[in-house]
Design a protein around this motif. Structure first.
Motif, PDB file in Angstrom:
ATOM      1  N   VAL A 259      22.790  -6.555  28.487  1.00 23.34           N
ATOM      2  CA  VAL A 259      23.860  -7.330  27.839  1.00 23.34           C
ATOM      3  C   VAL A 259      24.009  -8.690  28.519  1.00 23.34           C
ATOM      4  CG1 VAL A 259      26.337  -7.406  27.382  1.00 23.34           C
ATOM      5  CG2 VAL A 259      25.082  -5.284  27.031  1.00 23.34           C
ATOM      6  N   LYS A 260      23.909  -8.671  29.854  1.00 20.71           N
ATOM      7  CA  LYS A 260      24.088  -9.908  30.616  1.00 20.71           C
ATOM      8  C   LYS A 260      23.010 -10.928  30.266  1.00 20.71           C
ATOM      9  CE  LYS A 260      25.367 -11.391  35.247  1.00 20.71           C
ATOM     10  NZ  LYS A 260      25.598 -11.000  36.635  1.00 20.71           N
ATOM     11  N   GLU A 261      21.783 -10.470  30.173  1.00 16.33           N
ATOM     12  CA  GLU A 261      20.684 -11.379  29.822  1.00 16.33           C
ATOM     13  C   GLU A 261      20.889 -11.970  28.429  1.00 16.33           C
ATOM     14  OE1 GLU A 261      16.822  -9.515  30.247  1.00 16.33           O
ATOM     15  OE2 GLU A 261      17.333  -9.098  32.355  1.00 16.33           O
ATOM     16  N   ALA A 262      21.265 -11.101  27.491  1.00 11.84           N
ATOM     17  CA  ALA A 262      21.478 -11.563  26.112  1.00 11.84           C
ATOM     18  C   ALA A 262      22.619 -12.570  26.057  1.00 11.84           C
ATOM     19  CB  ALA A 262      21.784 -10.376  25.204  1.00 11.84           C
ATOM     20  N   LEU A 263      23.662 -12.303  26.835  1.00 11.27           N
ATOM     21  CA  LEU A 263      24.811 -13.206  26.874  1.00 11.27           C
ATOM     22  C   LEU A 263      24.380 -14.577  27.379  1.00 11.27           C
ATOM     23  CD1 LEU A 263      27.895 -13.710  26.753  1.00 11.27           C
ATOM     24  CD2 LEU A 263      28.013 -12.889  29.108  1.00 11.27           C
ATOM     25  N   GLU A 264      23.565 -14.555  28.439  1.00 11.56           N
ATOM     26  CA  GLU A 264      23.108 -15.799  29.037  1.00 11.56           C
ATOM     27  C   GLU A 264      22.339 -16.638  28.011  1.00 11.56           C
ATOM     28  OE1 GLU A 264      21.346 -14.849  32.854  1.00 11.56           O
ATOM     29  OE2 GLU A 264      20.301 -16.770  32.792  1.00 11.56           O
ATOM     30  N   ASP A 265      21.378 -16.004  27.344  1.00  9.91           N
ATOM     31  CA  ASP A 265      20.566 -16.715  26.344  1.00  9.91           C
ATOM     32  C   ASP A 265      21.439 -17.294  25.243  1.00  9.91           C
ATOM     33  OD1 ASP A 265      18.422 -15.904  27.773  1.00  9.91           O
ATOM     34  OD2 ASP A 265      17.836 -14.281  26.409  1.00  9.91           O
ATOM     35  N   ASN A 266      22.329 -16.449  24.716  1.00 14.33           N
ATOM     36  CA  ASN A 266      23.130 -16.881  23.580  1.00 14.33           C
ATOM     37  C   ASN A 266      24.120 -17.968  23.957  1.00 14.33           C
ATOM     38  OD1 ASN A 266      22.618 -15.334  20.968  1.00 14.33           O
ATOM     39  ND2 ASN A 266      22.469 -13.765  22.539  1.00 14.33           N
ATOM     40  N   LEU A 267      24.723 -17.840  25.142  1.00 20.89           N
ATOM     41  CA  LEU A 267      25.678 -18.866  25.562  1.00 20.89           C
ATOM     42  C   LEU A 267      24.964 -20.199  25.756  1.00 20.89           C
ATOM     43  CD1 LEU A 267      28.348 -17.535  28.071  1.00 20.89           C
ATOM     44  CD2 LEU A 267      28.635 -18.364  25.750  1.00 20.89           C
ATOM     45  N   ARG A 268      23.758 -20.142  26.360  1.00 20.78           N
ATOM     46  CA  ARG A 268      23.025 -21.391  26.597  1.00 20.78           C
ATOM     47  C   ARG A 268      22.742 -22.085  25.263  1.00 20.78           C
ATOM     48  NH1 ARG A 268      18.127 -20.022  28.750  1.00 20.78           N
ATOM     49  NH2 ARG A 268      19.097 -19.100  30.588  1.00 20.78           N
ATOM     50  N   GLU A 269      22.307 -21.314  24.287  1.00 23.76           N
ATOM     51  CA  GLU A 269      22.033 -21.901  22.971  1.00 23.76           C
ATOM     52  C   GLU A 269      23.294 -22.476  22.336  1.00 23.76           C
ATOM     53  OE1 GLU A 269      18.709 -18.617  21.814  1.00 23.76           O
ATOM     54  OE2 GLU A 269      20.135 -19.190  20.236  1.00 23.76           O
ATOM     55  N   LEU A 270      24.359 -21.717  22.421  1.00 21.16           N
ATOM     56  CA  LEU A 270      25.601 -22.142  21.754  1.00 21.16           C
ATOM     57  C   LEU A 270      26.203 -23.366  22.417  1.00 21.16           C
ATOM     58  CD1 LEU A 270      27.252 -18.668  21.082  1.00 21.16           C
ATOM     59  CD2 LEU A 270      26.398 -20.262  19.364  1.00 21.16           C
ATOM     60  N   GLU A 271      26.112 -23.414  23.744  1.00 24.51           N
ATOM     61  CA  GLU A 271      26.734 -24.531  24.459  1.00 24.51           C
ATOM     62  C   GLU A 271      25.997 -25.839  24.224  1.00 24.51           C
ATOM     63  OE1 GLU A 271      29.008 -22.251  28.131  1.00 24.51           O
ATOM     64  OE2 GLU A 271      26.897 -22.795  28.346  1.00 24.51           O
ATOM     65  N   ALA A 272      24.759 -25.749  23.725  1.00 29.47           N
ATOM     66  CA  ALA A 272      23.990 -26.967  23.460  1.00 29.47           C
ATOM     67  C   ALA A 272      24.400 -27.610  22.132  1.00 29.47           C
ATOM     68  CB  ALA A 272      22.498 -26.638  23.462  1.00 29.47           C
ATOM     69  N   ILE A 273      25.196 -26.899  21.348  1.00 31.48           N
ATOM     70  CA  ILE A 273      25.594 -27.415  20.030  1.00 31.48           C
ATOM     71  C   ILE A 273      26.962 -28.095  20.134  1.00 31.48           C
ATOM     72  CG2 ILE A 273      25.912 -26.788  17.596  1.00 31.48           C
ATOM     73  CD1 ILE A 273      24.434 -24.167  18.214  1.00 31.48           C
ATOM     74  N   HIS A 274      27.139 -29.166  19.409  1.00 29.90           N
ATOM     75  CA  HIS A 274      28.439 -29.856  19.392  1.00 29.90           C
ATOM     76  C   HIS A 274      29.508 -28.904  18.830  1.00 29.90           C
ATOM     77  CE1 HIS A 274      31.582 -32.655  18.073  1.00 29.90           C
ATOM     78  NE2 HIS A 274      31.136 -33.431  19.049  1.00 29.90           N
ATOM     79  N   PRO A 275      30.692 -28.875  19.440  1.00 30.48           N
ATOM     80  CA  PRO A 275      31.721 -27.911  19.014  1.00 30.48           C
ATOM     81  C   PRO A 275      32.004 -27.920  17.507  1.00 30.48           C
ATOM     82  CG  PRO A 275      32.435 -29.053  20.983  1.00 30.48           C
ATOM     83  CD  PRO A 275      31.110 -29.640  20.604  1.00 30.48           C
TER      84      PRO A 275
END
Lengths: 300, 319
Positions: A259-275
């Motif tokens: 879960v932690k790995e998946a969270l890391e990947d997804n957060l990194r992708e999401l944080e790269a997008i403008h809010p």
């Protein structure tokens, strides 16, 4: 086939359906689906607090909805994670009998959903991403819960998640039961553990309504298509996370690592997008949910 | 003796005259079809609100000839190949045949006392007014129309909840309609919901309770969980009046109860006030300590005033 007045095919249809059921659905498949349901409800399956213990050592729980009470069926709080703070919110079922009673088997009351909203708004204020864990048979159906606005608490939680400017990730870790589960799952990314289920109604209630017999639950489970692979196919979830061999209950630490790995990947992708864009994409994603026919064409 | 005679007459009337008549489930009085239609399908003896179909509701609310349906070509698909004792497509077809409706929700544009509105009306007779993909998509398109044309949205709800036969996709319509509500809020366009008997489950826990003003019809059952499920959970009988509109007002879950006969006027008034365009022309709607005499007269006069306000030709010239 269109039913004409005076033409009664009910009995015939019931007979044919029965026969189809016996022939069409082989018993192996049947068992596989019900096995998933049992795994999702396994008493030793890791719960929200288990993931929190494994993933976020410095977790600070925040309690209460500031209106009426603290609902132990939903836990939430601040956690340090990869150099940032995140808000973690999830249903908590309770391991032993005493804990289960206190936490109402993970069936939240309006206070729980209002606490979730309070914490999400707090996270939004400081730009803190939100992570939710979903594991509930459903929202609690009680008189007092209704009088305090169960429906409004759930819809309020949905609206709150829709308008968040921060990235949101939801993980279905066990049972995703109906509106009580969805209330925490209107997220940018909805992930699902391999052996968890997510459904509009429990197989037991579905069988009780449609077959007038709760014992047909395994049939209902099959036709409801509530396993992770079904949901991925229906595009109801964004990704399925594999579990440790034999199921998450065999190895809590390994499940938490996944879960932690998946969270890391997804957060990194999401944080790269403008809010603003991220929010638009969230709306687009949910706008496309559903299948219907328009002018005779089936649209997905 | 007199009693005996009157019984005879009523029995004879029942056979000859009262075709299509219904007896009131609350006061058991017999009402003719014309009588019911004239009175918005409300019992004139006890005020019981009979169920109305979606088309009847549109006729009651929209000005004659102004209704224009949107998203009329949407039909349910069968994404799950859902199979219980009967196939899902067959249930849908039967519902279509029985109700003459394409789905559990009608959406369209109309004028109400000359005010432009987008109107969505649900029908409980169509598979229990359940929300599947089509209802979700229709709600989205209604909201979209409201946003594009900057016209308020009024939704009349009647639903048993999500449509089981579409599984998870029906649950996700709650998320979808919620997103549509948020998009309307960003503009903002006014959004009012009218909760009629019964509104429960996934519809009540999504757009129905997310509106700017929540109106309930007298006697409507409004509750997230069904009464049977709650009784099974608490293992006792439900308290009297549980979940009814009146109890919902008491517990602060809806803004007001409006009898059907006043709904059209009040809808226009509330939507207009939310838009900020129409000044308060009706009498104030609040709970007063004592009722004032002559309310009906003031009410009729006020409706006349709001009608003239909405009609530009009668408006006084700008200074």
């Amino acid at each position: 086939m269109p039913t004409l007045p005076g033409v009664h095919l009910k009995d015939e249809i019931a007979k044919v359906s029965q026969r189809l059921r016996e022939l069409g659905h082989n018993r192996h498949l049947d068992k596989a689906v019900w096995g998933r349901v049992e795994l999702a409800r396994h008493p030793e399956r890791p719960y929200t607090q288990d993931y929190i213990h494994q993933m976020f050592p410095g977790f600070i729980e925040l309690r209460g909805d500031r209106c009426f009470a603290d609902d132990p069926a939903i836990v939430g709080g601040l956690a340090a994670y990869m150099g940032r703070t995140i808000m973690v919110i999830g249903h908590q079922k309770g391991r032993d009998l005493a804990a289960r009673t206190r936490r109402n088997f993970g069936m939240a009351r309006p206070e729980g959903y209002r606490k979730a909203q309070r914490l999400m708004n707090l996270a939004d204020k400081f730009g803190i991403p939100v992570l939710t864990f979903i594991d509930t048979p459903g929202a609690y159906p009680g008189v007092a819960a209704e009088e305090r606005g169960q429906a409004g608490a759930i819809s309020g939680s949905l609206l709150c998640m829709a308008r968040l400017d921060v990235p949101t990730v939801a993980v279905i870790i066990g049972e995703g039961g109906s509106g009580g589960a969805l209330a925490l799952a209107l997220a940018d990314r909805v992930l699902m553990l391999e052996n968890s289920i997510y459904s509009v109604i429990s197989p037991e209630s579905c069988a009780a309504i449609l077959w007038k017999d709760a014992d047909e639950a395994h049939l209902a489970a099959q036709t409801l298509r509530l396993t992770s692979s079904d949901l991925l196919e229906l595009q109801a979830v964004d990704a399925v996370l594999p579990e440790p061999r034999g199921g998450a209950h065999r190895d809590h630490a390994a499940a938490a690592r996944i879960v932690k790995e998946a969270l890391e990947d997804n957060l990194r992708e999401l944080e790269a997008i403008h809010p603003q864009l991220r929010k638009q994409e969230r709306f687009q994603k949910f706008r496309q949910m559903g299948v219907w026919k328009e002018n005779g064409l089936t649209l997905f | 003796m007199a009693q005996k005679v009157s019984v005879d007459i009523s029995r004879r009337n029942r056979g000859e005259v009262l075709k299509g008549a219904e007896s009131c489930p609350q006061c058991s009085q017999l009402l003719t079809a014309e009588e019911l239609e004239e009175n918005y399908r409300v019992c004139r003896h006890c005020g019981h609100h009979f169920r109305v179909t979606a088309r009847e509701r549109v006729a009651q609310l929209a000005d004659t000839g102004t209704w224009s349906e949107i998203a009329a070509n949407l039909r349910s698909a069968d994404p799950l190949d859902f199979f219980d004792l009967r196939p899902y497509p067959e249930r849908v077809e039967e519902a279509e045949y029985d109700t003459g409706l394409p789905e559990a929700m009608l959406t369209g544009t109309a004028r109400i006392h000359k005010m432009e509105v987008v109107l969505a009306v649900m029908d409980f007779q169509f598979l229990g007014g359940s929300m599947g993909s089509v209802v979700g998509e229709k709600f989205w398109r209604a909201a979209e129309t409201a946003i594009e044309t900057r016209v308020p949205l009024a939704v009349v709800c009647a639903s048993g909840g999500a449509r089981m036969q579409e599984g998870i996709l029906s649950l996700l319509q709650m998320a979808k309609t919620t997103c549509a509500v948020e998009l309307m809020a960003q503009v903002p366009v006014p959004f009012v919901s009218v909760l009629t008997h019964p509104t429960t489950g996934g519809v009540l826990a999504s757009f129905a309770t997310l509106s700017d003003v929540v109106i309930a019809e007298p006697g409507a059952f409004l509750s997230f969980a069904g009464p049977r499920i709650i009784e099974q959970t608490i293992k006792e009988k439900l308290p009297e009046g549980f979940g009814l509109a009146e109890s919902n007002v008491e517990h602060g879950q809806v803004d007001m109860i409006i009898p059907r006969s006043e709904l059209k006027d009040r809808l226009v008034q509330i939507l207009g006030m939310l838009e900020g365009g129409v000044a308060c022309a009706l009498e104030p709607l609040w709970e007063e300590e004592e009722s004032r005499p002559g309310r009906r007269g003031a009410f009729a006069e006020a409706i006349g005033r709001i009608k003239s306000l909405a009609n530009p030709s009668r408006r006084p010239p700008k200074r």
